[in-house]
Design a protein around this motif. Structure first.
Motif, PDB file in Angstrom:
ATOM      1  N   ALA A   1      73.118  40.209  15.757  1.00  0.00           N
ATOM      2  CA  ALA A   1      74.225  39.688  14.736  1.00  0.00           C
ATOM      3  C   ALA A   1      74.008  38.572  14.024  1.00  0.00           C
ATOM      4  CB  ALA A   1      75.304  39.133  15.675  1.00  0.00           C
ATOM      5  N   GLY A   2      72.581  37.872  14.414  1.00  0.00           N
ATOM      6  CA  GLY A   2      72.123  36.838  13.565  1.00  0.00           C
ATOM      7  C   GLY A   2      70.950  36.275  14.146  1.00  0.00           C
ATOM      8  N   SER A   3      70.572  35.009  13.698  1.00  0.00           N
ATOM      9  CA  SER A   3      69.381  34.293  13.930  1.00  0.00           C
ATOM     10  C   SER A   3      69.157  32.940  13.930  1.00  0.00           C
ATOM     11  CB  SER A   3      68.150  34.993  12.929  1.00  0.00           C
ATOM     12  OG  SER A   3      67.112  34.244  12.934  1.00  0.00           O
ATOM     13  N   GLN A   4      68.553  32.076  14.482  1.00  0.00           N
ATOM     14  CA  GLN A   4      68.376  30.827  14.509  1.00  0.00           C
ATOM     15  C   GLN A   4      69.500  29.887  14.730  1.00  0.00           C
ATOM     16  OE1 GLN A   4      66.159  28.756  14.792  1.00  0.00           O
ATOM     17  NE2 GLN A   4      67.104  26.967  13.928  1.00  0.00           N
ATOM     18  N   ALA A   5      70.233  30.406  16.084  1.00  0.00           N
ATOM     19  CA  ALA A   5      71.487  29.461  16.420  1.00  0.00           C
ATOM     20  C   ALA A   5      70.970  28.519  17.611  1.00  0.00           C
ATOM     21  CB  ALA A   5      72.534  30.582  17.132  1.00  0.00           C
ATOM     22  N   LEU A   6      71.529  27.521  17.283  1.00  0.00           N
ATOM     23  CA  LEU A   6      71.419  26.515  18.455  1.00  0.00           C
ATOM     24  C   LEU A   6      72.328  26.379  19.697  1.00  0.00           C
ATOM     25  CD1 LEU A   6      69.425  24.050  16.347  1.00  0.00           C
ATOM     26  CD2 LEU A   6      68.357  25.491  18.029  1.00  0.00           C
ATOM     27  N   ASP A   7      73.731  26.794  19.244  1.00  0.00           N
ATOM     28  CA  ASP A   7      74.708  26.524  20.025  1.00  0.00           C
ATOM     29  C   ASP A   7      74.866  27.444  21.034  1.00  0.00           C
ATOM     30  OD1 ASP A   7      77.112  25.276  20.869  1.00  0.00           O
ATOM     31  OD2 ASP A   7      78.172  26.755  19.733  1.00  0.00           O
ATOM     32  N   ALA A   8      74.406  27.161  22.525  1.00  0.00           N
ATOM     33  CA  ALA A   8      74.602  28.239  23.303  1.00  0.00           C
ATOM     34  C   ALA A   8      75.970  28.557  23.579  1.00  0.00           C
ATOM     35  CB  ALA A   8      74.330  27.492  24.806  1.00  0.00           C
ATOM     36  N   ALA A   9      76.951  27.886  23.326  1.00  0.00           N
ATOM     37  CA  ALA A   9      78.327  28.726  23.493  1.00  0.00           C
ATOM     38  C   ALA A   9      78.590  29.849  22.432  1.00  0.00           C
ATOM     39  CB  ALA A   9      79.451  27.649  23.137  1.00  0.00           C
ATOM     40  N   SER A  10      78.092  29.528  21.252  1.00  0.00           N
ATOM     41  CA  SER A  10      78.415  30.720  20.165  1.00  0.00           C
ATOM     42  C   SER A  10      77.352  31.778  20.568  1.00  0.00           C
ATOM     43  CB  SER A  10      77.697  30.047  18.720  1.00  0.00           C
ATOM     44  OG  SER A  10      78.544  29.002  18.382  1.00  0.00           O
TER      45      SER A  10
END
Ligand SMILES: Cc1ncc(COP(=O)(O)O)c(C=O)c1O
Length: 418
Positions: free
Chosen positions: A211-220
């Motif tokens: 669904a996506g890449s380079q996310a830093l927010d653990a909740a998301s």
């Protein structure tokens, strides 16, 4: 010249780097200048496999035991690094016939390799089917082509379906799901496609939901993983058969820029365990789960070293011109998937722990204003011959930069192994 008020911040230097008593940056315990000498010259990428092992061990400790780790080799497909990675992770994800050849040469078992990516040519489908690699199908037409090719070869293709979910990974640098996309098959059409695969006598390998890449927010990340598992349950219900593997995607990001903080993987792991406890497929026990990660595994383990060949002033501002540039490290120049240009962590390797007193633009050697590796960064005074180190270079450096542009030599690459 000291113009501190105009300095622009840079991202955080990753953990695991320090200086020796002379102030020289150490990479894997070795002096940066000695590494350059060993490699023969700058520009040079150095990858420290000890940092990669440590990263993978920490991640395994945080994730539930039932979730395997796969490596998306697009992040860094250096052959020596891939041989190392083959012993570290449970599978490889590839995205082209070229990556297929690299993955095969790495020693990774064919049945642990999966091939995603739109626009697979017939020769790529043929090579993957012959090798026994799983195809993550991107469309119904690609499925029909794969089945025809396998039939003509007299073999059963191993087919998984890449799902285009109705959600994306919030806060991710690159969204790969939600709405109209070139990637995968819209979730609503997936059960019918899986029935076709099974009816055609192919080996149904499962689902790929990225669904996506380079996310830093653990909740998301946790929220997306919960939605992914729920979607996998729905699809399995509609098909009436449990998928052998659900690849739940990845998306764990790394802190490149000022203000970025590392992903809280303990939170991701505990929330994933909770989501798995609510997943019918996970409870049923017939399905394996894997995450597919690129940069999270390798980005921080790489350093790009380049030497200052000129220092100059223009309109009162200082420039250090280096022998590397965006042809090796496009992402650090801000031209690879970022909207606003911001500074990667950067240092003068031979003055790693000296006080930063000077504002300087670090420009690459390409004759384009795009080739800026550091924009008004605050560093110790820079001189010709100094080594500039740009961190976060283990992913999407050499593998994602226009190396042929302007005809400069390719960067050297050194893999440090214990
Ligand atoms: C299908 C797929 N897998 C894996 C990745 C690797 O992403 P990352 O390096 O951010 O983990 C990508 C990146 O775009 C991708 O599209």
């Amino acid at each position: 010249m000291n113009m501190e008020r105009k300095a622009k911040p840079m991202g955080p230097v990753p953990q695991g780097y320090a200086a020796d008593a002379t102030g020289m940056l150490l990479i894997g315990g070795e002096r940066a200048d000695a590494l350059v000498e060993r490699a023969g010259d700058t520009p040079l990428f150095v990858y420290d496999t000890a940092l990669i092992s440590a990263r993978i061990a920490d991640l395994r400790a945080a994730l539930p035991d039932t979730v395997d780790i796969h490596y998306a080799i697009k992040a860094n497909s250096h052959p020596t690094l891939l041989r190392f990675m083959a012993g570290q992770v449970g599978g490889f994800d590839i995205a082209s016939g070229g990556e297929l050849a690299l993955a095969q040469a790495s020693g990774m078992a064919a049945d642990a390799i999966s091939f995603a990516g739109p626009g697979k040519r017939d020769d790529e489908l043929t090579a993957a089917i012959r090798a026994g690699v799983t195809l993550n199908l991107e469309s119904e037409r690609e499925c029909a082509r794969a089945i025809d090719i396998a039939d003509a070869m007299g073999v059963r293709a191993r087919l998984a379906v890449r799902v285009n979910p109705d959600f994306d990974l919030k806060g991710s640098g690159m969204r790969m799901g939600g709405g109209a996309k070139a990637f995968g098959v819209d979730a609503v059409r997936v059960p019918a496609l899986i029935r076709q695969i099974i009816d055609a006598g192919a080996v149904w390998q499962g689902l790929h939901i990225f669904a996506g890449s380079q996310a830093l927010d653990a909740a998301s990340i946790a929220e997306t993983q919960a939605s992914t598992l729920a979607l996998a349950d729905q699809i399995a219900d509609a098909v009436g058969t449990a998928p052998p593997l659900v690849n739940i995607g990845g998306g764990l990001g790394v802190p490149y820029f000022p203000g970025d903080a590392p992903v809280d993987i303990a939170h991701v792991g505990s929330e994933l365990a909770r989501s798995l406890s609510q997943s019918a497929l996970a409870q049923n026990g017939a399905t394996h789960f894997a995450m597919e990660l690129g940069r999270y595994l390798v980005a921080e383990a790489g350093v790009y070293l380049t030497r200052i060949v000129d220092v100059k002033q223009s309109h009162g501002e200082d420039f250090a011109i280096v022998d590397g540039g965006l042809h090796h490290q496009l992402a650090a120049s801000g031209n690879f998937g970022t909207v606003i240009r911001r500074n990667y962590p950067i240092c003068i390797a031979n003055h790693f722990d000296a006080p930063a007193t000077h504002i300087v633009h670090v420009a690459g050697c390409l004759c384009t204003p795009l080739d800026k590796l550091g924009d008004a960064v605050l560093l110790p005074e820079a001189s010709v011959g100094d080594l500039v180190a740009i961190f976060m270079a283990g992913a999407y450096g050499a593998s994602a930069s226009p190396a042929a542009f302007l005809g400069h030599p390719a960067a050297r690459e050194l893999i440090l192994q214990a």
